[in-house]
Design a protein around this motif. Structure first.
Motif, short mmCIF file in Angstrom:
data_model
loop_
_atom_site.label_atom_id
_atom_site.label_comp_id
_atom_site.label_asym_id
_atom_site.label_seq_id
_atom_site.Cartn_x
_atom_site.Cartn_y
_atom_site.Cartn_z
N GLN A 223 0.97 -1.07 -0.32
CA GLN A 223 -0.18 -0.21 -0.48
C GLN A 223 0.83 1.07 0.04
N HIS A 224 2.19 1.50 0.01
CA HIS A 224 3.17 2.58 -0.31
C HIS A 224 3.93 2.25 -0.60
N ASP A 225 4.02 3.20 -1.50
CA ASP A 225 5.40 3.38 -2.86
C ASP A 225 6.33 3.72 -2.03
N ALA A 226 7.25 2.74 -2.44
CA ALA A 226 8.63 2.63 -1.50
C ALA A 226 9.38 4.38 -1.32
N GLU A 227 9.22 5.15 -2.30
CA GLU A 227 8.98 6.72 -2.01
C GLU A 227 9.05 7.34 -1.48
N SER A 228 7.91 6.84 -0.27
CA SER A 228 7.61 7.34 1.03
C SER A 228 8.17 6.51 2.34
N PHE A 229 8.94 5.50 2.27
CA PHE A 229 9.63 5.09 3.36
C PHE A 229 11.35 4.81 2.71
N GLN A 230 11.88 5.79 1.88
CA GLN A 230 13.89 5.57 1.27
C GLN A 230 13.81 5.55 2.44
N ASP A 231 13.58 6.71 3.54
CA ASP A 231 14.70 6.27 4.74
C ASP A 231 15.02 4.89 5.58
N GLU A 232 14.18 4.33 5.68
CA GLU A 232 13.70 2.75 6.33
C GLU A 232 15.03 1.78 5.48
N LEU A 233 14.43 2.02 4.33
CA LEU A 233 14.85 1.48 3.46
C LEU A 233 16.78 1.48 3.00
N ALA A 234 16.80 3.05 3.55
CA ALA A 234 18.48 3.12 3.90
C ALA A 234 18.81 2.50 4.36
N GLU A 235 18.29 2.49 6.29
CA GLU A 235 18.51 2.02 7.45
C GLU A 235 18.55 0.86 7.28
N LEU A 236 17.69 0.36 5.91
CA LEU A 236 18.07 -1.46 6.02
C LEU A 236 18.59 -2.16 5.52
N PHE A 237 19.14 -1.03 3.73
CA PHE A 237 20.41 -1.91 3.15
C PHE A 237 21.14 -0.53 3.16
N PRO A 238 22.10 -0.34 3.85
CA PRO A 238 22.89 1.01 3.34
C PRO A 238 23.67 0.88 2.77
N ASN A 239 24.12 -0.24 2.21
CA ASN A 239 25.72 -0.37 1.58
C ASN A 239 24.80 -0.29 0.08
N VAL A 240 23.76 -0.01 -0.29
CA VAL A 240 22.84 0.11 -1.32
C VAL A 240 22.88 1.68 -1.46
N PRO A 241 22.80 2.22 -2.68
CA PRO A 241 21.77 3.47 -3.04
C PRO A 241 20.57 3.30 -2.60
#
Length: 302
Positions: A223-241
């Protein structure tokens, strides 16, 4: 609050809804104090099940399949990844690429996390009328090492996880992502399982609650476009842009990577044929032999 420990074979973007369920408190809502471990090497997940330190393992369904009646029986309760998260990288542009081009070439395939990469890719070739024996493979090396060697000139293609593939193509204009396996049909890529003989009514109840939280995590991601939680993605996968992690997440959202904790029969049967062709088992196992969908159906109130 009941303790619930999950042992997993890795930390992967295709496990994202589970991470979201944990970060957003969905497990705690179900009365589960969920904890997680990623042992090294990956097959120590079986030891953590055996010694009772883990309630459930997360990994490929090929392990319970090949162990069945030979070593130990495991029961699969649910899935997290409904599609294969791999990608095929080639040199130069992807324009004009055809699957038939792979025949007669050398393909590098990462290992270290189990046999899934080779099992799926060779099944995919067979499904596309290509004899896997017509291809040469280099697959007994670490993924990072193979990635460096591929970019340095070894082989014609490289099969790796989609996150690494897109990151490589993003940073190296001399390679491109030829195809992504998430578009190639259902397969229960990553499932939750435990030893059959240790299952109790108490554990089934915890698994039901785990599946309820997991389903909520899947729904939240869808239900959520990834742009809206990109901060969480950055924390979860810090080695990938982060823009790569966002793009991959949205690709998965739109291509059936996450659907439901319920293992689909069609995908299960397809994967069983692939495992037979790979000689892991002599005959396909039936759905009911490996799967107990009771906890998921109860969680989904079906």
């Amino acid at each position: 609050m009941n303790s619930f420990h999950l042992t997993a074979t890795g930390h992967n973007i295709n496990y994202l809804p589970q991470y979201i369920a944990d970060r957003h408190g969905f497990f705690r809502e179900q009365g589960l104090d969920a904890t997680f471990s990623i042992p090294q090497p990956w097959d120590l997940v079986l030891d953590e099940l055996a010694d009772g330190s883990a309630d459930m393992a997360l990994g490929g369904i090929w392990v319970p399949t090949m162990y069945h009646t030979r070593v130990k029986n495991y029961t699969v309760f649910a899935q997290i990844a409904n599609r294969c998260p791999l990608a095929l990288i080639k040199r130069g542009s992807r324009d004009g690429f055809k699957v038939a081009d792979i025949a007669g070439k050398t393909v590098l395939m990462k290992s270290g996390g189990g046999a899934s990469v080779g099992l799926f890719f060779k099944m995919f070739l067979r499904e596309n009328s290509i004899d896997p024996r017509s291809v040469d493979y280099i697959q007994d090396l670490d993924g990072l090492m193979l990635g460096d060697l591929f970019q340095g000139g070894m082989g014609d293609y490289f099969v790796t996880d989609i996150l690494s593939a897109r990151a490589m193509a993003d940073q190296n204009p001399n390679v491109s992502v030829a195809m992504e396996m998430v578009e190639q049909g259902d397969v229960p890529w990553s499932v939750y399982y435990r030893e059959t003989e240790t299952i109790t009514p108490e554990l089934l109840d915890k698994e039901r609650r785990f599946c309820t939280a997991l389903a909520k995590g899947i729904d939240w991601v869808l239900q959520h476009d990834a742009e809206s939680f990109q901060d969480e993605l950055a924390e979860l996968f810090p080695n990938v842009p982060v823009h790569v992690a966002v793009a991959v997440t949205n690709t998965f959202r739109h291509n059936g990577m996450w659907t439901s904790p319920l293992v689909p029969r069609g995908g299960f049967d397809r994967w069983q044929v692939g495992l037979v062709d790979a000689r892991l088992v002599k005959e396909p196992l039936s759905y009911e032999t490996l799967i107990n969908d009771g906890p998921v159906l109860a969680a989904l109130d079906v």
